[in-house]
Design a protein around this motif. Structure first.
Motif, mmCIF file in Angstrom:
data_model
loop_
_atom_site.group_PDB
_atom_site.id
_atom_site.type_symbol
_atom_site.label_atom_id
_atom_site.label_comp_id
_atom_site.label_asym_id
_atom_site.label_seq_id
_atom_site.Cartn_x
_atom_site.Cartn_y
_atom_site.Cartn_z
ATOM 1 N N ALA A 192 15.902 -46.391 55.659
ATOM 2 C CA ALA A 192 16.898 -47.465 55.679
ATOM 3 C C ALA A 192 18.181 -47.026 56.368
ATOM 4 N N MET A 193 18.669 -45.836 56.031
ATOM 5 C CA MET A 193 19.938 -45.392 56.600
ATOM 6 C C MET A 193 19.812 -45.060 58.085
ATOM 7 N N LEU A 194 18.668 -44.556 58.515
ATOM 8 C CA LEU A 194 18.451 -44.357 59.950
ATOM 9 C C LEU A 194 18.425 -45.706 60.671
ATOM 10 N N PHE A 195 17.839 -46.707 60.018
ATOM 11 C CA PHE A 195 17.827 -48.062 60.574
ATOM 12 C C PHE A 195 19.256 -48.603 60.686
ATOM 13 N N TYR A 196 20.042 -48.481 59.614
ATOM 14 C CA TYR A 196 21.418 -48.986 59.643
ATOM 15 C C TYR A 196 22.253 -48.239 60.687
ATOM 16 N N LYS B 51 14.622 -55.947 55.910
ATOM 17 C CA LYS B 51 13.295 -55.506 55.489
ATOM 18 C C LYS B 51 13.318 -54.598 54.265
ATOM 19 N N PHE B 52 14.497 -54.152 53.845
ATOM 20 C CA PHE B 52 14.623 -53.326 52.647
ATOM 21 C C PHE B 52 15.097 -54.125 51.432
ATOM 22 N N GLY B 53 15.275 -55.442 51.600
ATOM 23 C CA GLY B 53 15.703 -56.297 50.493
ATOM 24 C C GLY B 53 17.209 -56.377 50.319
ATOM 25 N N ILE B 54 17.993 -55.815 51.259
ATOM 26 C CA ILE B 54 19.447 -55.886 51.175
ATOM 27 C C ILE B 54 19.905 -57.194 51.818
ATOM 28 N N GLN B 55 20.804 -57.892 51.127
ATOM 29 C CA GLN B 55 21.275 -59.201 51.570
ATOM 30 C C GLN B 55 22.593 -59.047 52.339
ATOM 31 N N TRP B 56 22.635 -59.644 53.529
ATOM 32 C CA TRP B 56 23.789 -59.525 54.417
ATOM 33 C C TRP B 56 24.334 -60.905 54.758
ATOM 34 N N MET B 57 25.648 -61.046 54.700
ATOM 35 C CA MET B 57 26.352 -62.233 55.201
ATOM 36 C C MET B 57 27.085 -61.781 56.448
ATOM 37 N N ILE B 58 26.876 -62.484 57.554
ATOM 38 C CA ILE B 58 27.560 -62.157 58.797
ATOM 39 C C ILE B 58 28.509 -63.321 59.080
ATOM 40 N N ASN B 59 29.793 -63.019 59.202
ATOM 41 C CA ASN B 59 30.798 -64.062 59.366
ATOM 42 C C ASN B 59 31.764 -63.681 60.478
ATOM 43 N N TYR B 60 31.693 -64.421 61.591
ATOM 44 C CA TYR B 60 32.662 -64.218 62.671
ATOM 45 C C TYR B 60 33.683 -65.328 62.603
ATOM 46 N N SER B 61 34.960 -64.925 62.561
ATOM 47 C CA SER B 61 36.064 -65.881 62.567
ATOM 48 C C SER B 61 36.914 -65.627 63.788
#
Length: 143
Positions: free
Chosen positions: A17-21, A130-140
Motif C-alpha cells: 500500500a505505501m509503495l503504491f501511495y 484497492k486497499f479499502g481506504i476512502q479518499w475525498m478529492i476536493n479541488y477549490s
C-alpha cells in the motif's frame, strides 16, 4: 495543533500500500524507511509470516504532510476491520492534479462519486482504493 497525520493499518499489505501511495503522491520514506516486525527487539517468537509485516513506515509528502502506517499482528489478537468511519481528504493544486490522483486511486478500487463540479463550487469526488481506504478529492479554485 502542529499536524494532522493519517495513520493507516493493514492486514499484511502495508508495504504494498505505501509503495503504491508513494507512486501516486511522490515523497520519500522517512527515518529507517520501512521497519519490519522481525527487526523489532523482543519479536523473535512471532510466526515467520508476521516477521515480514511492517511495524512502521512514514511517507513524507513535503510541506509537513505525511502518511504513516503499520500492519496488524493476528498472533497477538489484532483483527483489522475495514470500516466506513474514516476518509482522507486531499486538496490538490489543480483540476488536472485532482483527476490524476483520483484515476490512480480508482485503479482496482471503487468510485463512490466521480469527479465533477459541485453545487458549492468545487470539483469533488470520492473513491475507495484497492486497499479499502476512502479518499475525498476536493479541488477549490478559491484556495
Amino acid at each position: 495543533m502542529k499536524a494532522i497525520i493519517p495513520y493507516l493499518n493493514f492486514d499484511g499489505q502495508t508495504e504494498e500500500a505505501m509503495l503504491f501511495y508513494k507512486s501516486v503522491f511522490g515523497g520519500e520514506f522517512m527515518g529507517q524507511g520501512i521497519m519490519y516486525m522481525g527487526d523489532v527487539p523482543g519479536m523473535d517468537n512471532l510466526p515467520e509470516e508476521e516477521k515480514k509485516r511492517v511495524m512502521h513506515v512514514t511517507l513524507s509528502l513535503g510541506n509537513g504532510w505525511m502518511l504513516m502506517a503499520s500492519d496488524t499482528l493476528p498472533s497477538m489478537g489484532h483483527k483489522l476491520v475495514k470500516g466506513n468511519n474514516h476518509y482522507i481528504l486531499l486538496s490538490p493544486d489543480s483540476k488536472a492534479e485532482a483527476d490524476r490522483i483520483f484515476q490512480f486511486l480508482a485503479e482496482g478500487g471503487k468510485v463512490q462519486m466521480p469527479m465533477q463540479d459541485q453545487f458549492w463550487g468545487d470539483y469533488y469526488g470520492i473513491v475507495v482504493d484497492k486497499f479499502g481506504i476512502q479518499w475525498m478529492i476536493n479541488y477549490s479554485s478559491n484556495s
